[in-house]
Design an enzyme around this catalytic site. Structure first.
Site, mmCIF file in Angstrom:
data_model
loop_
_atom_site.group_PDB
_atom_site.id
_atom_site.type_symbol
_atom_site.label_atom_id
_atom_site.label_comp_id
_atom_site.label_asym_id
_atom_site.label_seq_id
_atom_site.Cartn_x
_atom_site.Cartn_y
_atom_site.Cartn_z
ATOM 1 N N GLU A 169 -17.389 -63.984 22.124
ATOM 2 C CA GLU A 169 -17.871 -64.872 23.316
ATOM 3 C C GLU A 169 -17.609 -64.143 24.571
ATOM 4 O OE1 GLU A 169 -15.843 -68.024 20.508
ATOM 5 O OE2 GLU A 169 -16.017 -65.992 20.781
ATOM 6 N N ALA A 226 -13.827 -45.788 -19.176
ATOM 7 C CA ALA A 226 -13.575 -44.441 -19.126
ATOM 8 C C ALA A 226 -13.590 -43.953 -20.763
ATOM 9 C CB ALA A 226 -12.164 -44.088 -18.586
ATOM 10 N N ASP A 231 -6.499 -40.718 -10.829
ATOM 11 C CA ASP A 231 -7.454 -39.987 -10.044
ATOM 12 C C ASP A 231 -7.472 -39.159 -8.777
ATOM 13 O OD1 ASP A 231 -9.039 -41.321 -11.977
ATOM 14 O OD2 ASP A 231 -9.549 -43.208 -10.992
#
Length: 365
Positions: free
Chosen positions: A52, A162, A200
């Site tokens: 606003e 996987a 990973d």
């Protein structure tokens, strides 16, 4: 254009800032005068200025007599800035249209009341269902003391994460992977477990989207088994903050090593060597997080689902088969009857190149 059309515009503006304004809500505001949009605003990074404030500043004196469309009730409390309800009154707007009442006890109807007391016409609950989805993280943090959790899954056609060897890159194609980066961008933080971080070795950053602010990176690692030299550890002070959630019994040497790397350490309660996920998420909510994207492996995914902490699952299915000797997307949920199985509702599906994305919502509690 109708009130709904203008509110739809305001909601789209607010969504642009999801993941960048925590602990504040990502609010959008549109000012309309004589049927023409004269200014727009959205909550800025770090939560200030409010939507606003930006819209009124852009409109200047032209805001007098305008209609303000705001995706959440204007704040009524004095914080770092004056309340937005007072700013709208001072600007002389003629009408305010909102999508939702703010459940924050400091507001909770007070903003609407302040506007009405000043003689401003207030219309509420315009596109409230859509606004509730957009503000889900903020709403859950305020009402339940927990962040909104999205679980991201990439899996084969037969629901496997996987091969038996652990190989999983890449199950899905480019379009799906790019969509995941968009998901990261719209969340305050990305969460993985220590197993995924070790296997990973991700950095969990948003790529190729021209972003300047990266999401926070979270790792659940009870005994701090992840090497400090991992990509997450090496990038903690340069890319985006890394927070490690560990047990109170984590080795002192590992604690000191991670501290030297610039990582924030959060001690959490644990049971049988596993972090109490509900208490851990409550701690993260207390620190301001509203939206968390979990990209963890089967063990973390199943633990979050079993604890009733997942609000949404975004599943990317590739047209590839792995077979029963591969690794499942979820670990055991310890079910003894079909009636105990968690059920999610399909919200939408989308084809992304060779893959299919499905968005599933948890049942309302």
């Amino acid at each position: 254009m109708t009130d709904a059309d203008h509110m739809r515009h305001a909601l789209a503006l607010g969504r642009r800032q999801l993941g960048r304004v925590w602990p504040n809500p990502a609010v959008g505001c549109v000012l309309v005068k004589e049927g023409r949009i004269i200014a727009r605003g959205m909550t800025q990074s770090t939560g200030r200025p409010h939507a606003e404030t930006l819209a009124l500043s852009a409109a200047g004196e032209n805001a007098r007599g305008a209609v303000a469309y705001v995706t959440l009730e204007p704040c009524a409390h004095v914080g770092q800035t004056p309340p937005c309800a007072l700013s709208l009154i001072s600007a002389g707007v003629a009408r305010v249209v909102t999508a939702l009442t703010d459940p924050d006890p400091r507001v909770a109807g007070k903003g609407h009341a302040m506007l009405q007391k000043a003689g401003i016409l207030v219309n509420q609950n315009v596109l409230s269902d859509q606004a509730r989805q957009d503000h889900a993280g903020f709403l859950k943090r305020v009402t339940q003391g927990l962040p909104f959790v999205t679980l991201k899954m990439a899996q084969s056609l037969d629901g496997r994460a996987a091969l038996a060897s652990g190989e999983s890159r890449w199950i899905t194609g480019f379009q799906a992977r790019r969509h995941v980066h968009g998901l990261r961008l719209s969340h305050d933080a990305v969460l993985v477990g220590a197993g995924t971080a070790r296997i990973d070795n991700p950095d969990l950053q948003v790529r190729d989207m021209g972003v300047l602010t990266q999401p926070l990176r979270l790792i659940i690692d009870p005994m701090l088994s992840l090497p400090v030299g991992s990509r997450l550890g090496q990038s903690a002070s340069s890319l985006a903050p890394v927070w490690l959630l560990h047990s109170h019994s984590a080795p002192e040497e590992a604690l000191k090593a991670w501290e030297r790397d610039g990582v924030r350490l959060l001690a959490c309660n644990s049971v049988d060597g596993r972090i109490d996920l509900r208490l851990a998420l409550a701690k993260l909510a207390q620190l301001g997080l509203t939206r968390i994207l979990c990209e963890g492996g089967p063990r973390l995914a199943s633990a979050l689902v079993a604890a009733g902490l997942v609000d949404q699952i975004v599943c990317f299915n590739a047209g590839i088969l792995f077979g029963s000797d591969s690794q499942a997307s979820f670990g055991s949920l310890h079910l003894s009857a079909l009636s105990q199985a968690p059920r999610f509702s399909l919200i939408r599906q989308e084809v992304l190149g060779p893959d299919v994305m499905s968005v599933w919502s948890a049942p309302a509690l």
